[in-house]
Design a protein around this motif. Sequence first.
Motif, PDB file in Angstrom:
ATOM      1  N   THR A  20       0.834  -1.204   0.000  1.00  0.00           N
ATOM      2  CA  THR A  20       0.000   0.000   0.000  1.00  0.00           C
ATOM      3  C   THR A  20       0.864   1.248   0.000  1.00  0.00           C
ATOM      4  O   THR A  20       0.589   2.219  -0.731  1.00  0.00           O
ATOM      5  N   LEU A  21       1.908   1.246   0.813  1.00  0.00           N
ATOM      6  CA  LEU A  21       2.814   2.394   0.864  1.00  0.00           C
ATOM      7  C   LEU A  21       3.523   2.576  -0.476  1.00  0.00           C
ATOM      8  O   LEU A  21       3.650   3.695  -0.973  1.00  0.00           O
ATOM      9  N   TRP A  22       3.953   1.468  -1.060  1.00  0.00           N
ATOM     10  CA  TRP A  22       4.651   1.548  -2.347  1.00  0.00           C
ATOM     11  C   TRP A  22       3.731   2.109  -3.430  1.00  0.00           C
ATOM     12  O   TRP A  22       4.124   2.983  -4.210  1.00  0.00           O
ATOM     13  N   MET A  23       2.494   1.601  -3.486  1.00  0.00           N
ATOM     14  CA  MET A  23       1.534   2.108  -4.460  1.00  0.00           C
ATOM     15  C   MET A  23       1.267   3.595  -4.251  1.00  0.00           C
ATOM     16  O   MET A  23       1.176   4.366  -5.214  1.00  0.00           O
ATOM     17  N   SER A  24       1.147   4.006  -3.000  1.00  0.00           N
ATOM     18  CA  SER A  24       0.844   5.405  -2.690  1.00  0.00           C
ATOM     19  C   SER A  24       1.992   6.326  -3.101  1.00  0.00           C
ATOM     20  O   SER A  24       1.779   7.371  -3.729  1.00  0.00           O
ATOM     21  N   VAL A  25       3.212   5.938  -2.742  1.00  0.00           N
ATOM     22  CA  VAL A  25       4.375   6.746  -3.102  1.00  0.00           C
ATOM     23  C   VAL A  25       4.474   6.885  -4.625  1.00  0.00           C
ATOM     24  O   VAL A  25       4.691   7.981  -5.162  1.00  0.00           O
ATOM     25  N   LYS A  26       4.302   5.777  -5.319  1.00  0.00           N
ATOM     26  CA  LYS A  26       4.403   5.786  -6.778  1.00  0.00           C
ATOM     27  C   LYS A  26       3.408   6.754  -7.405  1.00  0.00           C
ATOM     28  O   LYS A  26       3.749   7.542  -8.301  1.00  0.00           O
ATOM     29  N   ARG A  27       2.174   6.747  -6.924  1.00  0.00           N
ATOM     30  CA  ARG A  27       1.134   7.576  -7.534  1.00  0.00           C
ATOM     31  C   ARG A  27       1.263   9.045  -7.117  1.00  0.00           C
ATOM     32  O   ARG A  27       0.991   9.947  -7.913  1.00  0.00           O
ATOM     33  N   ILE A  28       1.663   9.291  -5.892  1.00  0.00           N
ATOM     34  CA  ILE A  28       1.841  10.680  -5.456  1.00  0.00           C
ATOM     35  C   ILE A  28       2.982  11.337  -6.220  1.00  0.00           C
ATOM     36  O   ILE A  28       2.870  12.487  -6.684  1.00  0.00           O
ATOM     37  N   LEU A  29       4.099  10.632  -6.378  1.00  0.00           N
ATOM     38  CA  LEU A  29       5.229  11.198  -7.112  1.00  0.00           C
ATOM     39  C   LEU A  29       4.885  11.388  -8.594  1.00  0.00           C
ATOM     40  O   LEU A  29       5.394  12.305  -9.247  1.00  0.00           O
ATOM     41  N   LYS A  30       4.022  10.536  -9.126  1.00  0.00           N
ATOM     42  CA  LYS A  30       3.632  10.646 -10.541  1.00  0.00           C
ATOM     43  C   LYS A  30       2.673  11.806 -10.773  1.00  0.00           C
ATOM     44  O   LYS A  30       2.878  12.629 -11.678  1.00  0.00           O
ATOM     45  N   TYR A  31       1.617  11.896  -9.949  1.00  0.00           N
ATOM     46  CA  TYR A  31       0.570  12.888 -10.201  1.00  0.00           C
ATOM     47  C   TYR A  31       0.764  14.192  -9.438  1.00  0.00           C
ATOM     48  O   TYR A  31       0.110  15.189  -9.748  1.00  0.00           O
ATOM     49  N   GLN A  32       1.608  14.204  -8.421  1.00  0.00           N
ATOM     50  CA  GLN A  32       1.942  15.394  -7.650  1.00  0.00           C
ATOM     51  C   GLN A  32       0.709  16.176  -7.178  1.00  0.00           C
ATOM     52  O   GLN A  32       0.574  17.377  -7.454  1.00  0.00           O
ATOM     53  N   PRO A  33      -0.192  15.536  -6.483  1.00  0.00           N
ATOM     54  CA  PRO A  33      -1.390  16.239  -5.994  1.00  0.00           C
ATOM     55  C   PRO A  33      -1.031  17.262  -4.929  1.00  0.00           C
ATOM     56  O   PRO A  33      -0.179  17.005  -4.069  1.00  0.00           O
ATOM     57  N   VAL A  34      -1.673  18.395  -4.973  1.00  0.00           N
ATOM     58  CA  VAL A  34      -1.411  19.436  -3.977  1.00  0.00           C
ATOM     59  C   VAL A  34      -2.135  19.108  -2.670  1.00  0.00           C
ATOM     60  O   VAL A  34      -1.606  19.354  -1.585  1.00  0.00           O
ATOM     61  N   ALA A  35      -3.327  18.567  -2.775  1.00  0.00           N
ATOM     62  CA  ALA A  35      -4.101  18.193  -1.586  1.00  0.00           C
ATOM     63  C   ALA A  35      -4.226  16.671  -1.548  1.00  0.00           C
ATOM     64  O   ALA A  35      -4.757  16.054  -2.473  1.00  0.00           O
ATOM     65  N   ILE A  36      -3.718  16.074  -0.465  1.00  0.00           N
ATOM     66  CA  ILE A  36      -3.736  14.625  -0.284  1.00  0.00           C
ATOM     67  C   ILE A  36      -4.622  14.307   0.915  1.00  0.00           C
ATOM     68  O   ILE A  36      -4.459  14.896   1.986  1.00  0.00           O
ATOM     69  N   LEU A  37      -5.547  13.391   0.735  1.00  0.00           N
ATOM     70  CA  LEU A  37      -6.432  12.983   1.825  1.00  0.00           C
ATOM     71  C   LEU A  37      -6.063  11.582   2.277  1.00  0.00           C
ATOM     72  O   LEU A  37      -6.030  10.649   1.472  1.00  0.00           O
ATOM     73  N   GLU A  38      -5.783  11.451   3.575  1.00  0.00           N
ATOM     74  CA  GLU A  38      -5.534  10.144   4.162  1.00  0.00           C
ATOM     75  C   GLU A  38      -6.712   9.789   5.056  1.00  0.00           C
ATOM     76  O   GLU A  38      -6.972  10.468   6.048  1.00  0.00           O
ATOM     77  N   SER A  39      -7.401   8.719   4.729  1.00  0.00           N
ATOM     78  CA  SER A  39      -8.541   8.264   5.522  1.00  0.00           C
ATOM     79  C   SER A  39      -8.056   7.182   6.479  1.00  0.00           C
ATOM     80  O   SER A  39      -8.051   6.000   6.152  1.00  0.00           O
ATOM     81  N   GLY A  40      -7.628   7.597   7.658  1.00  0.00           N
ATOM     82  CA  GLY A  40      -7.077   6.679   8.635  1.00  0.00           C
ATOM     83  C   GLY A  40      -5.636   7.028   8.962  1.00  0.00           C
ATOM     84  O   GLY A  40      -4.718   6.646   8.231  1.00  0.00           O
ATOM     85  N   THR A  41      -5.430   7.789  10.021  1.00  0.00           N
ATOM     86  CA  THR A  41      -4.095   8.234  10.408  1.00  0.00           C
ATOM     87  C   THR A  41      -3.278   7.070  10.955  1.00  0.00           C
ATOM     88  O   THR A  41      -3.804   6.154  11.571  1.00  0.00           O
TER      89      THR A  41
END
Length: 223
Positions: A20-41
């Motif tokens: 899950t962490l790997w998938m998240s890092v890959k997509r965040i670095l690719k799409y560079q979203p300014v606002a990121i929502l995490e559902s579950g701290t």
Amino acid sequence: MSDLDAYKKKSNTTGTQWITLWMSVKRILKYQPVAILESGTGSSTMVLAACVKKLKAENSDYNGRVTSMESVAAWHAIASENLPEKYREHVEIILGPREKFEMGFFRGYVHSNIPKRNYGFVLLDAPAFDDDHGLSFCADVFKIMDFVTHPTIHGVVDGRASSVFVLQTLYGPSAARYYHSLFAASFSIPKIDFRDPKNNTPKDWLCTPLGRLVYRKFRSLHG
């Protein structure tokens, strides 16, 4: 890794699975979203914040931020206390007790108090989705469709099979592939106004020769 190990000891959490962490890092670095929502701290909050730090270091114009929602007051207090100082400027941890959410013929749970920001990425791993009526699903990604302006929302689901089932039912299996060995799925789905009467018709069903019904309304949109 040292930050993750230290966080686990302080919070008594099992952490988020590596895929899950790997998938998240890959997509965040690719799409560079300014606002990121995490559902579950949790420990994953630091990983998302590290992505923001990396993107900021590479591009001074990037001004990303993580909004991390937690539905349980005790966990919110632990997360707020144990988040390392170096990540605090990139993260806002918000208490949002869960509330019911209904969408078409689905029922789920969302975090209350989600700030209205233009989220481009969602890590879906909460809130709890079972009640006296059985299982439902985590629905934050659908709740934010009421106010985001991005035509497409990218994200990752950690473990929540019922949430992936809803995504696949609406958008088709290819929108969020879920493999039992991974217990996670990435997705890219269009923003849809489910309250629009045009999207609430009984005419969008496909019946296979074997009698299986398939809801095909949005299946051509997820790409």
